[in-house]
Design a protein around this motif. Structure first.
Motif, PDB file in Angstrom:
ATOM      1  N   ALA A   1       0.836  -1.203   0.000  1.00  0.00           N
ATOM      2  CA  ALA A   1       0.000   0.000   0.000  1.00  0.00           C
ATOM      3  C   ALA A   1       0.870   1.253   0.000  1.00  0.00           C
ATOM      4  O   ALA A   1       0.583   2.228  -0.715  1.00  0.00           O
ATOM      5  N   GLY A   2       1.962   1.230   0.780  1.00  0.00           N
ATOM      6  CA  GLY A   2       2.881   2.360   0.807  1.00  0.00           C
ATOM      7  C   GLY A   2       3.551   2.585  -0.539  1.00  0.00           C
ATOM      8  O   GLY A   2       3.752   3.726  -0.962  1.00  0.00           O
ATOM      9  N   LEU A   3       3.869   1.493  -1.229  1.00  0.00           N
ATOM     10  CA  LEU A   3       4.466   1.610  -2.554  1.00  0.00           C
ATOM     11  C   LEU A   3       3.477   2.221  -3.544  1.00  0.00           C
ATOM     12  O   LEU A   3       3.852   3.067  -4.364  1.00  0.00           O
ATOM     13  N   ALA A   4       2.211   1.823  -3.445  1.00  0.00           N
ATOM     14  CA  ALA A   4       1.188   2.415  -4.314  1.00  0.00           C
ATOM     15  C   ALA A   4       1.040   3.911  -4.019  1.00  0.00           C
ATOM     16  O   ALA A   4       0.944   4.730  -4.952  1.00  0.00           O
ATOM     17  N   CYS A   5       1.048   4.286  -2.740  1.00  0.00           N
ATOM     18  CA  CYS A   5       0.972   5.705  -2.374  1.00  0.00           C
ATOM     19  C   CYS A   5       2.215   6.457  -2.843  1.00  0.00           C
ATOM     20  O   CYS A   5       2.121   7.611  -3.289  1.00  0.00           O
ATOM     21  N   LEU A   6       3.368   5.811  -2.775  1.00  0.00           N
ATOM     22  CA  LEU A   6       4.613   6.414  -3.246  1.00  0.00           C
ATOM     23  C   LEU A   6       4.539   6.702  -4.741  1.00  0.00           C
ATOM     24  O   LEU A   6       4.893   7.802  -5.191  1.00  0.00           O
ATOM     25  N   ILE A   7       4.056   5.746  -5.501  1.00  0.00           N
ATOM     26  CA  ILE A   7       3.903   5.929  -6.946  1.00  0.00           C
ATOM     27  C   ILE A   7       2.920   7.070  -7.234  1.00  0.00           C
ATOM     28  O   ILE A   7       3.158   7.908  -8.114  1.00  0.00           O
ATOM     29  N   ALA A   8       1.832   7.108  -6.475  1.00  0.00           N
ATOM     30  CA  ALA A   8       0.849   8.178  -6.661  1.00  0.00           C
ATOM     31  C   ALA A   8       1.455   9.546  -6.323  1.00  0.00           C
ATOM     32  O   ALA A   8       1.235  10.525  -7.059  1.00  0.00           O
ATOM     33  N   ALA A   9       2.218   9.630  -5.253  1.00  0.00           N
ATOM     34  CA  ALA A   9       2.823  10.914  -4.860  1.00  0.00           C
ATOM     35  C   ALA A   9       3.826  11.392  -5.903  1.00  0.00           C
ATOM     36  O   ALA A   9       3.826  12.570  -6.283  1.00  0.00           O
ATOM     37  N   VAL A  10       4.655  10.474  -6.388  1.00  0.00           N
ATOM     38  CA  VAL A  10       5.629  10.857  -7.410  1.00  0.00           C
ATOM     39  C   VAL A  10       4.908  11.213  -8.714  1.00  0.00           C
ATOM     40  O   VAL A  10       5.263  12.187  -9.391  1.00  0.00           O
ATOM     41  N   GLY A  11       3.880  10.445  -9.058  1.00  0.00           N
ATOM     42  CA  GLY A  11       3.085  10.755 -10.256  1.00  0.00           C
ATOM     43  C   GLY A  11       2.433  12.120 -10.161  1.00  0.00           C
ATOM     44  O   GLY A  11       2.428  12.889 -11.136  1.00  0.00           O
ATOM     45  N   PHE A  12       1.901  12.440  -8.976  1.00  0.00           N
ATOM     46  CA  PHE A  12       1.286  13.752  -8.783  1.00  0.00           C
ATOM     47  C   PHE A  12       2.328  14.859  -8.863  1.00  0.00           C
ATOM     48  O   PHE A  12       2.067  15.935  -9.411  1.00  0.00           O
ATOM     49  N   GLN A  13       3.520  14.589  -8.346  1.00  0.00           N
ATOM     50  CA  GLN A  13       4.594  15.572  -8.416  1.00  0.00           C
ATOM     51  C   GLN A  13       4.993  15.828  -9.866  1.00  0.00           C
ATOM     52  O   GLN A  13       5.171  16.982 -10.272  1.00  0.00           O
ATOM     53  N   ILE A  14       5.113  14.781 -10.651  1.00  0.00           N
ATOM     54  CA  ILE A  14       5.460  14.930 -12.072  1.00  0.00           C
ATOM     55  C   ILE A  14       4.347  15.666 -12.820  1.00  0.00           C
ATOM     56  O   ILE A  14       4.613  16.557 -13.623  1.00  0.00           O
ATOM     57  N   PHE A  15       3.101  15.292 -12.534  1.00  0.00           N
ATOM     58  CA  PHE A  15       1.956  15.961 -13.159  1.00  0.00           C
ATOM     59  C   PHE A  15       1.955  17.450 -12.816  1.00  0.00           C
ATOM     60  O   PHE A  15       1.764  18.306 -13.678  1.00  0.00           O
ATOM     61  N   GLY A  16       2.177  17.755 -11.546  1.00  0.00           N
ATOM     62  CA  GLY A  16       2.193  19.148 -11.111  1.00  0.00           C
ATOM     63  C   GLY A  16       3.317  19.939 -11.750  1.00  0.00           C
ATOM     64  O   GLY A  16       3.133  21.096 -12.132  1.00  0.00           O
ATOM     65  N   ARG A  17       4.468  19.317 -11.880  1.00  0.00           N
ATOM     66  CA  ARG A  17       5.624  20.023 -12.432  1.00  0.00           C
ATOM     67  C   ARG A  17       5.493  20.245 -13.934  1.00  0.00           C
ATOM     68  O   ARG A  17       5.755  21.327 -14.431  1.00  0.00           O
TER      69      ARG A  17
ATOM     70  N   VAL B   1       2.690  19.436 -16.126  1.00  0.00           N
ATOM     71  CA  VAL B   1       1.393  19.782 -16.716  1.00  0.00           C
ATOM     72  C   VAL B   1       0.856  21.077 -16.125  1.00  0.00           C
ATOM     73  O   VAL B   1       0.454  21.982 -16.857  1.00  0.00           O
ATOM     74  N   LEU B   2       0.841  21.167 -14.817  1.00  0.00           N
ATOM     75  CA  LEU B   2       0.305  22.363 -14.165  1.00  0.00           C
ATOM     76  C   LEU B   2       1.333  23.480 -14.049  1.00  0.00           C
ATOM     77  O   LEU B   2       0.983  24.608 -13.708  1.00  0.00           O
ATOM     78  N   ASN B   3       2.600  23.144 -14.264  1.00  0.00           N
ATOM     79  CA  ASN B   3       3.703  24.081 -14.130  1.00  0.00           C
ATOM     80  C   ASN B   3       3.761  24.669 -12.725  1.00  0.00           C
ATOM     81  O   ASN B   3       4.123  25.825 -12.525  1.00  0.00           O
ATOM     82  N   ARG B   4       3.354  23.860 -11.766  1.00  0.00           N
ATOM     83  CA  ARG B   4       3.357  24.262 -10.357  1.00  0.00           C
ATOM     84  C   ARG B   4       3.640  23.012  -9.517  1.00  0.00           C
ATOM     85  O   ARG B   4       2.733  22.224  -9.233  1.00  0.00           O
ATOM     86  N   THR B   5       4.873  22.831  -9.136  1.00  0.00           N
ATOM     87  CA  THR B   5       5.292  21.636  -8.412  1.00  0.00           C
ATOM     88  C   THR B   5       4.703  21.626  -7.004  1.00  0.00           C
ATOM     89  O   THR B   5       4.895  22.579  -6.250  1.00  0.00           O
ATOM     90  N   PRO B   6       3.997  20.543  -6.642  1.00  0.00           N
ATOM     91  CA  PRO B   6       3.524  20.427  -5.252  1.00  0.00           C
ATOM     92  C   PRO B   6       4.725  20.099  -4.356  1.00  0.00           C
ATOM     93  O   PRO B   6       5.320  19.028  -4.465  1.00  0.00           O
ATOM     94  N   THR B   7       5.083  21.022  -3.489  1.00  0.00           N
ATOM     95  CA  THR B   7       6.308  20.879  -2.695  1.00  0.00           C
ATOM     96  C   THR B   7       6.214  19.769  -1.651  1.00  0.00           C
ATOM     97  O   THR B   7       7.227  19.199  -1.274  1.00  0.00           O
TER      98      THR B   7
END
Length: 185
Positions: free
Chosen positions: A42-58, A60-66
């Protein structure tokens, strides 16, 4: 060989209380190891989601979630430390098994007990010292998350305790001339 097969066929009701307690201990360790594996997944799935969201934010949104990098680093610690403890229980750690095979059975068993006793000592020291570290930094906050820096040392503390617990299980199994069944089976 005959004695061990007869011991396995003795009904649980006829075995002595100490044997039932040791069986319950082994069952409990297996349950804990399985729970750690599922938590790690479950932690690995959350890790993948967090990194995916970070990449998406950086990108696509041009705003990195810190906060995403900080949470990803924390998740790596939990996944790794719980996985390491389960690896010790399931004998997935680095070992010199080929050297042990050259020894006679009695010496081999004593050497395995010594190895697990040393791993137990390592686990206790790891848990103790990481708990001290967690307490010493508990007043500081992780930037971007707003939680205590102590949370970074909790996984290593927990892992050390589990390593000690699982080492005891291995020592007991060796003394009883049994094998520890891996948690994933």
């Amino acid at each position: 060989m005959l004695a061990s097969s007869q011991e396995q066929t003795v009904p649980a009701a006829r075995r002595d209380g100490a044997s039932r307690v040791l069986d319950a201990y082994t069952h409990g360790c297996r349950w804990i190891a399985r729970a750690c594996m599922w938590i790690s997944v479950a932690g690995l799935a959350c890790l993948i989601a967090a990194v995916g969201f970070q990449i998406f934010g950086r990108h696509v949104l041009n705003r990195t979630p810190t906060w995403a990098e900080s949470i990803a680093m924390l998740l790596v610690l939990y996944v790794t430390m719980l996985g390491a403890a389960v690896g010790v229980r399931d004998a997935g750690h680095i070992g010199f098994e080929s050297l042990l095979e050259l020894l006679p059975d009695g010496a081999k068993r004593r050497m395995q007990i010594l190895i697990h006793a040393l791993v137990f000592l390592f686990g206790v020291m790891m848990a103790w010292n990481c708990a001290i570290l967690a307490e010493s930094v508990s007043d500081y906050l992780i930037p971007n998350l707003g939680i205590s820096e102590g949370w970074k040392y909790i996984p290593a503390t927990l892992s050390g305790g589990l390593i000690a617990l699982f080492s005891i299980e291995h020592i007991v199994a060796l003394l009883r001339r049994q094998e520890v069944v891996p948690a994933w089976r």
